[in-house]
Design a protein around this motif. Structure first.
Motif, PDB file in Angstrom:
ATOM      1  N   GLU A 178      17.341  16.284  -9.348  1.00  0.00           N
ATOM      2  CA  GLU A 178      15.970  15.838  -9.612  1.00  0.00           C
ATOM      3  C   GLU A 178      15.585  14.588  -8.833  1.00  0.00           C
ATOM      4  O   GLU A 178      14.411  14.217  -8.793  1.00  0.00           O
ATOM      5  CB  GLU A 178      15.788  15.576 -11.109  1.00  0.00           C
ATOM      6  N   ASN A 179      16.561  13.916  -8.242  1.00  0.00           N
ATOM      7  CA  ASN A 179      16.243  12.723  -7.445  1.00  0.00           C
ATOM      8  C   ASN A 179      16.103  13.023  -5.960  1.00  0.00           C
ATOM      9  O   ASN A 179      15.790  12.132  -5.168  1.00  0.00           O
ATOM     10  CB  ASN A 179      17.336  11.665  -7.619  1.00  0.00           C
ATOM     11  N   ALA A 180      16.328  14.274  -5.576  1.00  0.00           N
ATOM     12  CA  ALA A 180      16.395  14.622  -4.157  1.00  0.00           C
ATOM     13  C   ALA A 180      15.153  14.185  -3.383  1.00  0.00           C
ATOM     14  O   ALA A 180      15.257  13.579  -2.315  1.00  0.00           O
ATOM     15  CB  ALA A 180      16.610  16.129  -4.000  1.00  0.00           C
ATOM     16  N   GLY A 181      13.990  14.468  -3.909  1.00  0.00           N
ATOM     17  CA  GLY A 181      12.748  14.155  -3.207  1.00  0.00           C
ATOM     18  C   GLY A 181      12.576  12.659  -2.963  1.00  0.00           C
ATOM     19  O   GLY A 181      12.125  12.248  -1.889  1.00  0.00           O
ATOM     20  N   TYR A 182      12.931  11.868  -3.973  1.00  0.00           N
ATOM     21  CA  TYR A 182      12.820  10.408  -3.824  1.00  0.00           C
ATOM     22  C   TYR A 182      13.809   9.914  -2.760  1.00  0.00           C
ATOM     23  O   TYR A 182      13.456   9.120  -1.888  1.00  0.00           O
ATOM     24  CB  TYR A 182      13.095   9.702  -5.151  1.00  0.00           C
ATOM     25  N   PHE A 183      15.027  10.414  -2.845  1.00  0.00           N
ATOM     26  CA  PHE A 183      16.058   9.975  -1.897  1.00  0.00           C
ATOM     27  C   PHE A 183      15.683  10.381  -0.482  1.00  0.00           C
ATOM     28  O   PHE A 183      15.904   9.645   0.469  1.00  0.00           O
ATOM     29  CB  PHE A 183      17.419  10.582  -2.261  1.00  0.00           C
ATOM     30  N   GLN A 184      15.096  11.558  -0.346  1.00  0.00           N
ATOM     31  CA  GLN A 184      14.660  12.027   0.963  1.00  0.00           C
ATOM     32  C   GLN A 184      13.690  11.029   1.566  1.00  0.00           C
ATOM     33  O   GLN A 184      13.754  10.694   2.742  1.00  0.00           O
ATOM     34  CB  GLN A 184      13.992  13.397   0.816  1.00  0.00           C
ATOM     35  N   GLN A 185      12.788  10.536   0.729  1.00  0.00           N
ATOM     36  CA  GLN A 185      11.763   9.629   1.233  1.00  0.00           C
ATOM     37  C   GLN A 185      12.353   8.278   1.623  1.00  0.00           C
ATOM     38  O   GLN A 185      11.979   7.715   2.641  1.00  0.00           O
ATOM     39  CB  GLN A 185      10.672   9.468   0.168  1.00  0.00           C
ATOM     40  N   TYR A 186      13.297   7.788   0.840  1.00  0.00           N
ATOM     41  CA  TYR A 186      13.968   6.540   1.231  1.00  0.00           C
ATOM     42  C   TYR A 186      14.662   6.718   2.571  1.00  0.00           C
ATOM     43  O   TYR A 186      14.590   5.857   3.442  1.00  0.00           O
ATOM     44  CB  TYR A 186      15.002   6.123   0.175  1.00  0.00           C
ATOM     45  N   LEU A 187      15.341   7.837   2.731  1.00  0.00           N
ATOM     46  CA  LEU A 187      16.118   8.080   3.952  1.00  0.00           C
ATOM     47  C   LEU A 187      15.222   8.278   5.169  1.00  0.00           C
ATOM     48  O   LEU A 187      15.491   7.762   6.252  1.00  0.00           O
ATOM     49  CB  LEU A 187      17.034   9.300   3.760  1.00  0.00           C
ATOM     50  N   PHE A 188      14.147   9.021   4.981  1.00  0.00           N
ATOM     51  CA  PHE A 188      13.206   9.250   6.084  1.00  0.00           C
ATOM     52  C   PHE A 188      12.603   7.929   6.554  1.00  0.00           C
ATOM     53  O   PHE A 188      12.572   7.618   7.755  1.00  0.00           O
ATOM     54  CB  PHE A 188      12.089  10.193   5.629  1.00  0.00           C
ATOM     55  N   TYR A 189      12.136   7.146   5.602  1.00  0.00           N
ATOM     56  CA  TYR A 189      11.486   5.859   5.897  1.00  0.00           C
ATOM     57  C   TYR A 189      12.472   4.929   6.598  1.00  0.00           C
ATOM     58  O   TYR A 189      12.143   4.288   7.605  1.00  0.00           O
ATOM     59  CB  TYR A 189      11.013   5.257   4.578  1.00  0.00           C
ATOM     60  N   TYR A 190      13.664   4.889   6.097  1.00  0.00           N
ATOM     61  CA  TYR A 190      14.717   4.039   6.662  1.00  0.00           C
ATOM     62  C   TYR A 190      15.023   4.434   8.097  1.00  0.00           C
ATOM     63  O   TYR A 190      14.998   3.604   9.009  1.00  0.00           O
ATOM     64  CB  TYR A 190      15.968   4.173   5.800  1.00  0.00           C
ATOM     65  N   LYS A 191      15.270   5.697   8.303  1.00  0.00           N
ATOM     66  CA  LYS A 191      15.658   6.169   9.631  1.00  0.00           C
ATOM     67  C   LYS A 191      14.546   5.971  10.644  1.00  0.00           C
ATOM     68  O   LYS A 191      14.764   5.517  11.756  1.00  0.00           O
ATOM     69  CB  LYS A 191      16.027   7.660   9.559  1.00  0.00           C
ATOM     70  N   ARG A 192      13.358   6.330  10.244  1.00  0.00           N
ATOM     71  CA  ARG A 192      12.237   6.262  11.178  1.00  0.00           C
ATOM     72  C   ARG A 192      11.849   4.821  11.486  1.00  0.00           C
ATOM     73  O   ARG A 192      11.540   4.493  12.625  1.00  0.00           O
ATOM     74  CB  ARG A 192      11.035   7.026  10.628  1.00  0.00           C
ATOM     75  N   SER A 193      11.848   3.941  10.504  1.00  0.00           N
ATOM     76  CA  SER A 193      11.451   2.561  10.793  1.00  0.00           C
ATOM     77  C   SER A 193      12.537   1.839  11.577  1.00  0.00           C
ATOM     78  O   SER A 193      12.255   0.960  12.387  1.00  0.00           O
ATOM     79  CB  SER A 193      11.089   1.807   9.515  1.00  0.00           C
ATOM     80  N   LEU A 194      13.775   2.236  11.365  1.00  0.00           N
ATOM     81  CA  LEU A 194      14.881   1.674  12.143  1.00  0.00           C
ATOM     82  C   LEU A 194      14.692   1.995  13.623  1.00  0.00           C
ATOM     83  O   LEU A 194      14.829   1.146  14.490  1.00  0.00           O
ATOM     84  CB  LEU A 194      16.190   2.287  11.655  1.00  0.00           C
ATOM     85  N   GLU A 195      14.333   3.230  13.876  1.00  0.00           N
ATOM     86  CA  GLU A 195      14.132   3.694  15.246  1.00  0.00           C
ATOM     87  C   GLU A 195      12.954   2.960  15.903  1.00  0.00           C
ATOM     88  O   GLU A 195      13.029   2.546  17.050  1.00  0.00           O
ATOM     89  CB  GLU A 195      13.860   5.199  15.232  1.00  0.00           C
TER      90      GLU A 195
END
Length: 300
Positions: free
Chosen positions: A276-293
């Motif tokens: 049930e946390n998958a969607g939230y975690f996906q968003q943290y990971l996407f934001y992290y990866k993309r802003s890092l780049e």
DNA sequence: AGCCAGGGCAGGT
DNA sequence: ACCTGCCATGGC
């Protein structure tokens, strides 16, 4: 002439920049009235508008009095994000821990399902700045004119355009869609508009369970697994869902050491692992990866 | 010039 | 069920 109200919320789990720049919505911009430092933003959803900013402690959302309930729900302010962020930080995955502590101000919005579906069809094989431009052109060319009487926008208020109704979109000529820069996606947008104008209801699908919902959405032309997952997560707030795009594929390979290549299987892997946390975690990971780049790109 | 971006479809095995 | 080429557009 149109009273506004302010919703004030603790900033720790609701930061306006985290929430807007994490890639889940496309209709927002820095407010022209603001200095760069004050960070005020305008957010648009369906036919509504809000002015938002965060200071050191609080995030404030100003909107029309009659829209207070709408935006309270839109920003998902009824949910406890402490548990979600803690679960991510205690997941044992270093990248997820970092991503969640950096992005703890993200809230998964409750966007209008129809608007979210249109928006993520635009997003396919596209990049975020262009997606924003295209959607803005759809609104300015076919959306109803509205006025926001926020306190910083004077007596005449701020003029903006609503997200266009499917009925109006369905009547627009082919040239309108291609003129927005939609390219080959033009027929998908027009097709969905015609389908809705003929009686199909996207929001009525909320009665379906997540699996049925995904299956139904994928039957629409231009909607594949990833676009469906985004609509399911951002439009219907189903968090047992994990959209996999090029950025998430990078996360999977680089930070989870994954060997799968099929996006559908990668998605299933994350949903099984995080539930049930998958969607939230996906968003943290996407934001992290993309802003890092992006940060790396500007530092060269 | 070629690659990439919040991919999906059609047509082939 | 899996694989491949193709699809508009614009920034870099």
């Amino acid at each position: 002439m149109g009273k506004t109200v302010k919703i004030t919320f603790d900033k720790e789990y609701f930061d306006i920049k985290d929430t807007l720049y994490c890639g889940q919505l496309f209709r927002f911009r820095k407010a022209e009235t603001e200095s760069a430092a004050s960070g005020g933003h305008l957010v648009f959803s369906t036919d509504k508008c809000a002015f938002c900013f965060s200071d050191e402690k609080k995030t404030v959302v100003e909107c029309a009095e009659e829209d207070e309930e709408y935006f309270y729900d839109y920003f998902d302010l009824k949910r406890d994000y402490d548990k979600i962020v803690s679960a991510a930080e205690n997941s044992g995955v270093p990248a997820l821990k970092i991503a969640a502590s950096l992005g703890k101000g993200v809230r998964i919005l409750n966007q209008n399902p129809e608007e979210a579906l249109f928006s993520f069809i635009v997003s396919q094989n596209n990049n975020i700045p262009r997606i924003k431009v295209i959607i803005e052109k759809l609104c300015s060319g076919a959306g109803e004119e509205k006025i926001f009487y926020g306190e910083r926008f004077g007596e005449n208020g701020l003029k903006y355009r609503a997200f266009p109704s499917a009925a109006i979109l369905a009547q627009m000529p082919e040239s309108f869609f291609t003129g927005t820069g939609l390219g080959y996606r033009a027929r998908y947008i027009k097709g969905l508009a015609e389908k809705i104008a003929a009686g199909y209801s996207v929001s009525a699908l909320s009665g379906l369970n997540t699996e049925e919902l995904r299956k139904e959405l994928v039957s629409i032309k231009g909607v594949g697994a990833k676009v469906a997952d985004c609509a399911v997560l951002f439009g219907f707030h189903r968090a047992d869902c994990f959209p996999v795009d090029t950025w998430i594929e990078k996360v999977y390979k680089e930070d989870f050491g994954g060997a799968l290549t099929d996006r559908k299987k990668i998605s299933e892997y994350f949903v099984e692992r995080f539930g049930e946390n998958a969607g939230y975690f996906q968003q943290y990971l996407f934001y992290y990866k993309r802003s890092l780049e992006k940060e790396l790109a500007t530092k060269r």
